[in-house]
Design a protein around this motif. Structure first.
Motif, PDB file in Angstrom:
ATOM      1  N   LYS A 169      -3.249  37.942   4.430  1.00 48.28           N
ATOM      2  CA  LYS A 169      -3.744  37.083   5.504  1.00 48.28           C
ATOM      3  C   LYS A 169      -2.671  36.856   6.562  1.00 48.28           C
ATOM      4  O   LYS A 169      -1.533  36.516   6.237  1.00 48.28           O
ATOM      5  CB  LYS A 169      -4.214  35.746   4.932  1.00 48.28           C
ATOM      6  CG  LYS A 169      -4.860  34.831   5.953  1.00 48.28           C
ATOM      7  CD  LYS A 169      -5.353  33.536   5.288  1.00 48.28           C
ATOM      8  CE  LYS A 169      -6.008  32.616   6.305  1.00 48.28           C
ATOM      9  NZ  LYS A 169      -6.476  31.347   5.680  1.00 48.28           N
ATOM     10  N   LYS A 170      -3.034  37.049   7.818  1.00 46.04           N
ATOM     11  CA  LYS A 170      -2.085  36.858   8.919  1.00 46.04           C
ATOM     12  C   LYS A 170      -1.729  35.374   9.020  1.00 46.04           C
ATOM     13  O   LYS A 170      -2.602  34.499   9.005  1.00 46.04           O
ATOM     14  CB  LYS A 170      -2.723  37.336  10.236  1.00 46.04           C
ATOM     15  CG  LYS A 170      -1.780  37.294  11.442  1.00 46.04           C
ATOM     16  CD  LYS A 170      -0.768  38.428  11.363  1.00 46.04           C
ATOM     17  CE  LYS A 170       0.066  38.541  12.643  1.00 46.04           C
ATOM     18  NZ  LYS A 170      -0.664  39.192  13.729  1.00 46.04           N
ATOM     19  N   ASN A 171      -0.435  35.103   9.119  1.00 48.43           N
ATOM     20  CA  ASN A 171       0.009  33.720   9.251  1.00 48.43           C
ATOM     21  C   ASN A 171      -0.305  33.186  10.644  1.00 48.43           C
ATOM     22  O   ASN A 171      -0.389  33.939  11.619  1.00 48.43           O
ATOM     23  CB  ASN A 171       1.511  33.621   8.985  1.00 48.43           C
ATOM     24  CG  ASN A 171       1.869  33.881   7.535  1.00 48.43           C
ATOM     25  OD1 ASN A 171       1.106  33.538   6.629  1.00 48.43           O
ATOM     26  ND2 ASN A 171       3.023  34.489   7.303  1.00 48.43           N
ATOM     27  N   LYS A 172      -0.435  31.888  10.736  1.00 48.44           N
ATOM     28  CA  LYS A 172      -0.719  31.258  12.024  1.00 48.44           C
ATOM     29  C   LYS A 172       0.498  31.361  12.928  1.00 48.44           C
ATOM     30  O   LYS A 172       1.642  31.330  12.471  1.00 48.44           O
ATOM     31  CB  LYS A 172      -1.120  29.796  11.811  1.00 48.44           C
ATOM     32  CG  LYS A 172      -2.445  29.633  11.076  1.00 48.44           C
ATOM     33  CD  LYS A 172      -2.810  28.164  10.932  1.00 48.44           C
ATOM     34  CE  LYS A 172      -4.156  28.010  10.228  1.00 48.44           C
ATOM     35  NZ  LYS A 172      -4.553  26.591  10.060  1.00 48.44           N
ATOM     36  N   GLU A 173       0.235  31.461  14.217  1.00 50.14           N
ATOM     37  CA  GLU A 173       1.323  31.625  15.190  1.00 50.14           C
ATOM     38  C   GLU A 173       2.329  30.475  15.110  1.00 50.14           C
ATOM     39  O   GLU A 173       3.537  30.692  15.255  1.00 50.14           O
ATOM     40  CB  GLU A 173       0.755  31.729  16.605  1.00 50.14           C
ATOM     41  CG  GLU A 173       0.073  33.058  16.901  1.00 50.14           C
ATOM     42  CD  GLU A 173      -0.304  33.198  18.366  1.00 50.14           C
ATOM     43  OE1 GLU A 173       0.280  32.467  19.198  1.00 50.14           O
ATOM     44  OE2 GLU A 173      -1.169  34.028  18.673  1.00 50.14           O
ATOM     45  N   LYS A 174       1.844  29.273  14.887  1.00 49.66           N
ATOM     46  CA  LYS A 174       2.736  28.111  14.810  1.00 49.66           C
ATOM     47  C   LYS A 174       3.732  28.271  13.669  1.00 49.66           C
ATOM     48  O   LYS A 174       4.928  27.960  13.820  1.00 49.66           O
ATOM     49  CB  LYS A 174       1.914  26.835  14.619  1.00 49.66           C
ATOM     50  CG  LYS A 174       2.739  25.556  14.638  1.00 49.66           C
ATOM     51  CD  LYS A 174       1.846  24.331  14.530  1.00 49.66           C
ATOM     52  CE  LYS A 174       2.683  23.045  14.561  1.00 49.66           C
ATOM     53  NZ  LYS A 174       1.814  21.835  14.428  1.00 49.66           N
ATOM     54  N   TYR A 175       3.249  28.765  12.536  1.00 48.43           N
ATOM     55  CA  TYR A 175       4.115  28.994  11.373  1.00 48.43           C
ATOM     56  C   TYR A 175       5.137  30.087  11.673  1.00 48.43           C
ATOM     57  O   TYR A 175       6.334  29.931  11.402  1.00 48.43           O
ATOM     58  CB  TYR A 175       3.256  29.385  10.173  1.00 48.43           C
ATOM     59  CG  TYR A 175       4.027  29.865   8.962  1.00 48.43           C
ATOM     60  CD1 TYR A 175       4.499  28.965   8.020  1.00 48.43           C
ATOM     61  CD2 TYR A 175       4.283  31.228   8.767  1.00 48.43           C
ATOM     62  CE1 TYR A 175       5.200  29.401   6.901  1.00 48.43           C
ATOM     63  CE2 TYR A 175       4.991  31.664   7.657  1.00 48.43           C
ATOM     64  CZ  TYR A 175       5.446  30.750   6.735  1.00 48.43           C
ATOM     65  OH  TYR A 175       6.151  31.182   5.639  1.00 48.43           O
ATOM     66  N   ILE A 176       4.657  31.196  12.243  1.00 46.60           N
ATOM     67  CA  ILE A 176       5.547  32.323  12.565  1.00 46.60           C
ATOM     68  C   ILE A 176       6.614  31.893  13.573  1.00 46.60           C
ATOM     69  O   ILE A 176       7.808  32.169  13.400  1.00 46.60           O
ATOM     70  CB  ILE A 176       4.736  33.511  13.109  1.00 46.60           C
ATOM     71  CG1 ILE A 176       3.783  34.043  12.036  1.00 46.60           C
ATOM     72  CG2 ILE A 176       5.674  34.629  13.584  1.00 46.60           C
ATOM     73  CD1 ILE A 176       2.806  35.090  12.543  1.00 46.60           C
ATOM     74  N   ASP A 177       6.195  31.198  14.613  1.00 38.57           N
ATOM     75  CA  ASP A 177       7.139  30.773  15.658  1.00 38.57           C
ATOM     76  C   ASP A 177       8.183  29.815  15.115  1.00 38.57           C
ATOM     77  O   ASP A 177       9.351  29.854  15.533  1.00 38.57           O
ATOM     78  CB  ASP A 177       6.377  30.117  16.812  1.00 38.57           C
ATOM     79  CG  ASP A 177       5.554  31.110  17.621  1.00 38.57           C
ATOM     80  OD1 ASP A 177       5.816  32.317  17.499  1.00 38.57           O
ATOM     81  OD2 ASP A 177       4.649  30.675  18.367  1.00 38.57           O
ATOM     82  N   HIS A 178       7.767  28.944  14.195  1.00 41.15           N
ATOM     83  CA  HIS A 178       8.722  27.998  13.610  1.00 41.15           C
ATOM     84  C   HIS A 178       9.817  28.742  12.856  1.00 41.15           C
ATOM     85  O   HIS A 178      11.008  28.427  13.004  1.00 41.15           O
ATOM     86  CB  HIS A 178       7.997  27.036  12.667  1.00 41.15           C
ATOM     87  CG  HIS A 178       8.927  26.095  11.956  1.00 41.15           C
ATOM     88  ND1 HIS A 178       9.503  25.002  12.574  1.00 41.15           N
ATOM     89  CD2 HIS A 178       9.401  26.091  10.666  1.00 41.15           C
ATOM     90  CE1 HIS A 178      10.279  24.368  11.713  1.00 41.15           C
ATOM     91  NE2 HIS A 178      10.231  25.016  10.549  1.00 41.15           N
ATOM     92  N   ARG A 179       9.427  29.726  12.074  1.00 41.79           N
ATOM     93  CA  ARG A 179      10.420  30.487  11.321  1.00 41.79           C
ATOM     94  C   ARG A 179      11.275  31.358  12.240  1.00 41.79           C
ATOM     95  O   ARG A 179      12.487  31.501  12.041  1.00 41.79           O
ATOM     96  CB  ARG A 179       9.737  31.357  10.254  1.00 41.79           C
ATOM     97  CG  ARG A 179       8.990  30.561   9.197  1.00 41.79           C
ATOM     98  CD  ARG A 179       8.616  31.419   8.004  1.00 41.79           C
ATOM     99  NE  ARG A 179       9.775  31.733   7.173  1.00 41.79           N
ATOM    100  CZ  ARG A 179       9.743  32.524   6.117  1.00 41.79           C
ATOM    101  NH1 ARG A 179       8.596  33.106   5.759  1.00 41.79           N
ATOM    102  NH2 ARG A 179      10.834  32.772   5.410  1.00 41.79           N
TER     103      ARG A 179
END
Length: 301
Positions: free
Chosen positions: A224-234
């Motif tokens: 499942k593709k992670n949400k952009e907010k999660y990706i951007d935070h990391r």
């Protein structure tokens, strides 16, 4: 024509040392495998930039790799997996009486990974176990270590400790590991896995001492593709490390042998290329007990 093909096959079967001459190795950024490791297979079919493996074929001291085997990995940056946040009951250092009479620094079993036990990584006795483990890895000829469970500082912060203290104790330990190893090999690489947020508590020591970082499940959590907010935070932390001139190794568990989704695999590969990361599309079972067949899609990148 058929006779010629048959003759060639007979020749190859009779002279197996010639087989590599007929195989085109696949250049890949990263291979990450912790069990069932066959170094001959890896070097026969692949040419990885980075190779993360256990110090042993199956985790046991009996089947630890010999120096000549690691030395054969020419042109490959071979890193040995090393867990510093949990003790593993299949390692050479484990003592059976710890089940009933555990040392003060040994905590409960990880429910998600049976046989793995949380440790107070700042304890001197545990640190000495890790330094002894490092001696083995260095003597084998590995170019560095791939350090897991750096994010254990969060576990202890959730279990009664101040997070600033647990984070700084982890940073202290990473620095000590680097100092210990580099006294024996000045070029020894220190690459932690995950726990990138620890740089919030870093005064520069951590970022200075590490050689790069490994990341799991950045773009995809399993399939499942992670949400952009999660990706951007990391990415906020990961890119800070990358922009300091250090490589980023990304393992996402997106390969399903029974239902291959090429679109997702290619999306992962393209995202890694976009950010300049070294990516590995691993088997979704997260066991890292095979070489992902998704590597074949690097031909199409």
């Amino acid at each position: 024509m058929e006779k010629t093909i048959i003759f060639i096959l007979i020749l190859l079967i009779g002279t197996p040392f010639l087989i590599p001459l007929f195989i085109e190795k696949l250049d890949v950024p990263l291979i990450y495998q912790l069990t069932n490791i066959d170094l001959n297979k890896i070097t026969l079919f692949y040419n990885p930039k980075f190779l993360i493996i256990d110090y042993s074929k199956d985790g046991s001291e009996k089947n630890e790799f010999k120096k000549y085997q690691i030395d054969r990995l020419k042109g490959i940056i071979a890193l040995a997996y090393l867990s510093i946040g949990e003790a593993e009951n299949y390692r050479y250092y484990w003592k059976d009486d710890w089940y009933n009479n555990p040392p003060e620094w040994l905590d409960g079993e990880n429910k998600n990974w049976p046989g793995n036990y949380k440790v107070k990584y700042w304890d001197k006795e545990w640190k000495n176990i890790i330094f002894d483990y490092l001696d083995k890895i260095i003597s084998q000829g590995f170019k560095g270590v791939y350090i897991d469970l750096v994010d254990s500082y969060v576990y202890w912060a959730n279990n009664g400790y101040n997070i600033k203290i647990t984070a700084n104790r982890m940073i202290d330990f990473i620095v000590e590991i680097a100092d210990y190893a580099r006294k024996k090999n000045p070029d020894f690489l220190i690459i932690p896995q995950n726990g990138e947020e620890i740089i919030e508590y870093d005064n520069g020591r951590y970022l200075n001492v590490i050689s790069g970082i490994g990341i799991e499940s950045l773009f995809y959590t399993k399939l499942k593709k992670n949400k952009e907010k999660y990706i951007d935070h990391r990415l906020k932390y990961i890119l800070k490390i990358k922009n300091s001139g250090k490589p980023v190794l990304v393992t996402d568990y997106i390969y399903n042998p029974k239902n291959i989704n090429k679109e997702k695999i290619m999306d992962f590969i393209n995202l890694c290329n976009q950010y300049g990361f070294y990516g590995y599309p691993a088997n979704k079972n997260q066991r890292l007990n095979d070489i992902s067949d998704a590597l074949k899609f690097f031909k199409n990148k």
